[in-house]
Design an enzyme around this catalytic site. Structure first.
Site, short mmCIF file in Angstrom:
data_model
loop_
_atom_site.label_atom_id
_atom_site.label_comp_id
_atom_site.label_asym_id
_atom_site.label_seq_id
_atom_site.Cartn_x
_atom_site.Cartn_y
_atom_site.Cartn_z
N LYS A 171 13.42 19.05 14.76
CA LYS A 171 14.70 19.69 14.49
C LYS A 171 14.70 21.18 14.87
O LYS A 171 15.58 21.65 15.58
CB LYS A 171 15.01 19.55 12.99
CG LYS A 171 16.27 20.25 12.56
CD LYS A 171 16.33 20.41 11.05
CE LYS A 171 15.33 21.43 10.58
NZ LYS A 171 15.62 22.02 9.30
N THR A 172 13.68 21.92 14.40
CA THR A 172 13.66 23.37 14.63
C THR A 172 13.60 23.67 16.12
O THR A 172 14.29 24.55 16.62
CB THR A 172 12.45 24.01 13.91
OG1 THR A 172 12.46 23.56 12.56
CG2 THR A 172 12.55 25.51 13.92
N GLN A 223 17.64 13.43 3.29
CA GLN A 223 16.75 14.41 2.65
C GLN A 223 17.53 15.37 1.75
O GLN A 223 17.08 16.48 1.48
CB GLN A 223 15.98 15.20 3.72
CG GLN A 223 15.01 14.33 4.51
CD GLN A 223 14.17 15.14 5.47
OE1 GLN A 223 13.25 15.85 5.08
NE2 GLN A 223 14.48 15.06 6.75
N ARG A 274 6.23 13.02 4.34
CA ARG A 274 5.34 14.19 4.51
C ARG A 274 4.02 13.77 5.15
O ARG A 274 3.28 14.59 5.66
CB ARG A 274 5.00 14.86 3.16
CG ARG A 274 6.16 15.43 2.35
CD ARG A 274 7.10 16.30 3.12
NE ARG A 274 8.23 15.53 3.61
CZ ARG A 274 9.01 15.90 4.60
NH1 ARG A 274 8.80 17.01 5.26
NH2 ARG A 274 10.02 15.15 5.00
N ASP A 326 21.64 25.55 9.46
CA ASP A 326 20.46 24.68 9.33
C ASP A 326 20.42 24.08 7.92
O ASP A 326 21.02 24.63 6.99
CB ASP A 326 19.21 25.53 9.58
CG ASP A 326 17.98 24.68 9.82
OD1 ASP A 326 18.13 23.47 10.06
OD2 ASP A 326 16.86 25.22 9.77
N GLU A 327 19.69 22.98 7.75
CA GLU A 327 19.54 22.30 6.44
C GLU A 327 20.91 22.09 5.78
O GLU A 327 21.11 22.40 4.60
CB GLU A 327 18.63 23.13 5.50
CG GLU A 327 17.23 23.38 6.03
CD GLU A 327 16.35 22.13 6.05
OE1 GLU A 327 16.84 21.04 5.72
OE2 GLU A 327 15.17 22.25 6.42
#
Length: 667
Positions: free
Chosen positions: A35-36, A245, A599, A214-215
């Protein structure tokens, strides 16, 4: 240009996202899908297309995420272009808006921002004033209720609990009287000034023509309204997130923002990133099988670029002592066998209380570990005090910092005098500083107290004049002031250990050094205070600075990854949490487990106990209902007794003797 991105390094969906520059765009970025990288490449691509960097705004949730994004973009484009862009948190953006327009709402532009500890201090005073010291009311409970109301757009004065509502009104009046705002007010007032004042709204719409958030799954209703005020047709807005998420509903996050994005911005382009570069196929298959039980989600299926992988283990434990010991022993064995680093291991849990036994087990075996969730640097007393003195060098009329240090160190101006000064200032529509400077007020006091106040006023005014009139370096003035009042010696007297004394000293020097670096860049003192206030916000901790296996809550683990993960306490009442079953938020608990599973890069073990110590009592436990939702294809179900009773394999014996040989060689 540093390292310009190339489309060749991106997969098909990432390319599509990077190329979609116009109109509303929603990038649904699953866990571990790059994503980043996609977001930073998209911004770099804007610059390639000659979009002026000053038009670009990227909003993140934490200071750490903002600085990481800034650094990544700077690595792809020229430093000047990166500097001309605005990459900041929501709260930081709101400070920019309010420094230019808060006077339209009746505040002064030199408002101060209350930290959490300032809020608690203020609420404690109000509880005493409103008779709450007799009642068992915690300041944090009242503040949480006020915060929840503000973020939902409700008036805290309308809180259901009448006593809380009375406190909320008094709290808000007190902030207003002190020309101060809290973190929620930053969002609330920024949205209000944009909505009510067309000139301010138009200024910021012209300033930021390209907005990226973002997020996005973590935004609340208020942040959504703020975004709508900021973005107008042709709606060049890009939001990035993953509804699977969304785990901060208890903090006001609205998963509806991502699920109903079309309601807010017309006809968006929706791009799904589903290729996962983090986890094995076994881990992802298990995660996908769980999350599909949530209704109303945006369909997406994570696909691993890493085939196969060890099965996911579910281990039944007799109790939490055995659970902790088993994990500690396995970490030691695995590290020795495969040559792992301690940092490769993470233990994830639902509630902070679950970490105690794990800590004990690791400590007994001398396994180094890092706990996430220690006290924030900006919550430390000496840091808050030195920042309060710094605020007075900008504006002595800021009541919150003034009252904080009025008698720190002790200078003969006690609590009773502070209350009198506050009441006088309120009755005369003045600041507390003006009251302290007013002979009509000070002549009511005893001669000794009056002399102490006059000395304090002279001290602060003298230091402020050295900056304003003599143009001395603010860091030198602050350093001199802190030494003059012998602050360090005073706070050290309350320290119980040498390491605490050292920590206090380091905290003070750290603030002064930070101010010195800030002014060296030609920035103003108020900007330094804003940055410090915003840095005290809920923050990601820098794991890289600590060493050892990681002990971390599921909520804090979002955004991180570890080769080997242990996810403990998969029991009904823990995960899903009892509260979620009562409140009907089981979907969010399922998302929380999904975050935990994703994770893991290489290996994942999940455990549940037959009994656990709760409130000092041995309590029977039921396996989590979520376990039954997992597809068995890549799962192995086993138990503590089975593992301990199993014959060691040839490979395990080889590893054991190899480790033993290495140990003997070391000796």
């Amino acid at each position: 240009m540093a390292n310009p991105f190339s489309f060749d390094s991106l997969n098909q969906a990432q390319r599509e996202a990077v190329g979609a520059l116009d109109g509303p765009v929603m990038i649904l970025a699953g866990a571990g899908t790059g994503k980043t990288r996609t977001v930073t490449c998209r911004i770099a691509h804007m610059l390639e297309k000659r979009i002026p960097p000053a038009d670009i705004l990227a909003v993140t949730f934490t200071n750490k995420a903002a600085s990481e994004m800034r650094e990544r973009i700077a690595g792809m484009v020229s430093k000047k272009a990166a500097a001309d862009m605005t990459v900041c948190t929501f709260h930081s953006l709101c400070v920019r808006i309010l420094r230019g327009g808060i006077d339209k709402l009746g505040y002064k532009r030199n408002f101060s921002i209350c930290s959490h500890s300032d809020q608690v201090g203020l609420m404690k005073q109000l509880l005493v004033r409103k008779g709450g010291s007799d009642e068992k009311v915690k300041p944090d409970d009242v503040l949480a209720a006020i915060s929840k109301a503000k973020n939902k757009g409700a008036d805290p004065a309308d809180l259901e609990d009448d006593y809380f509502a009375t406190l909320a009104v008094a709290y808000q009046n007190e902030l207003r009287a002190q020309n101060a705002v809290d973190f929620d007010d930053l969002l609330l007032l920024a949205e209000q000034v944009l909505r009510e004042h067309a000139d301010v709204r138009e200024h910021f719409r012209q300033r930021y023509k390209r907005v990226t958030v973002d997020e996005f799954q973590d935004t609340n209703a208020l942040q959504m309204r703020l975004l709508q005020q900021l973005v107008t047709a042709p709606y060049h807005v890009c939001v990035v997130g993953d509804d699977d998420q969304s785990i901060y509903g208890w903090r006001g996050a609205e998963v509806a923002n991502i699920l109903q994005f079309e309601k807010f911005f017309p006809d968006p382009k929706i791009i799904r990133l589903e290729e996962n570069y983090r986890s094995t196929h076994a881990v992802l298959h298990t995660a996908n099988s769980l999350i599909k039980h949530n209704r109303g989600r945006r369909e997406k299926t994570l696909r691993s670029t890493r085939k196969g992988g060890d099965p996911v283990r579910i281990v039944a434990m007799p109790g939490d002592d055995e659970e902790a010991e088993f994990i500690a022993e396995e970490i030691i064995a695995e590290k020795g066998a495969v040559g792992r680093e301690w940092e490769d291991f993470a233990v994830l849990f639902r509630t902070n209380g679950q970490s105690r036994k794990l800590e004990l087990a690791l400590r007994e075996r001398k396994v180094p570990y890092r706990m996430v969730g220690a006290q924030s640097f900006y919550d430390r007393r000496e840091v808050r005090d030195v920042l309060a003195y710094t605020q007075l060098l900008v504006s002595p009329e800021a009541d919150v910092p003034l009252l904080r240090i009025l008698n720190a160190p002790n200078r003969g101006i006690g609590q009773a005098t502070a209350v009198l000064a506050t009441e006088w200032s309120r009755d005369h529509d003045q600041s507390v500083w003006q009251a302290l400077c007013d002979p009509d007020f000070t002549y009511q006091l005893g001669g000794k107290t009056r002399h102490c106040i006059e000395a304090f006023v002279a001290l602060i005014a003298g230091a402020k004049n050295r900056i304003d009139l003599n143009h001395e370096n603010p860091a030198d003035v602050l350093d001199g002031l802190i030494k003059q009042i012998e602050y360090l010696a005073w706070i050290e007297r309350a320290c119980k250990t040498d390491s605490e004394r050292q920590q206090r000293g380091e905290g003070i020097h750290s603030v002064i050094d930070s101010l010195r670096n800030h002014t060296a860049k030609g920035k103003k003192l108020q900007a330094f205070l804003d940055d410090s206030a915003l840095a005290s916000e809920r923050e990601d901790e820098d794991l890289e600075k600590k060493q050892g296996a990681t002990l971390i809550t599921l909520h804090a683990s979002k955004g991180l990854e570890f080769p080997i993960v242990y996810l403990v306490g998969l029991e009904e009442g823990f995960l899903p949490h009892t509260r979620s079953i009562a409140e009907g938020t089981k979907d969010e608990e399922r998302r929380l487990l999904y975050v935990g599973i994703t994770r893991a890069q290489d290996q994942l073990t999940m455990t549940y106990c037959a009994s656990r110590i709760k409130w000092g009592q041995q309590t029977g436990c039921q396996p989590s209902s979520f376990i039954g939702e997992l597809d068995d294809e890549h799962l192995t179900h086993t138990s503590y007794d089975d593992i301990l009773g199993a014959e060691p394999s040839t490979a395990e014996l080889d590893n054991f003797f190899g480790s033993l040989k290495g140990l003997l060689n070391d000796i």
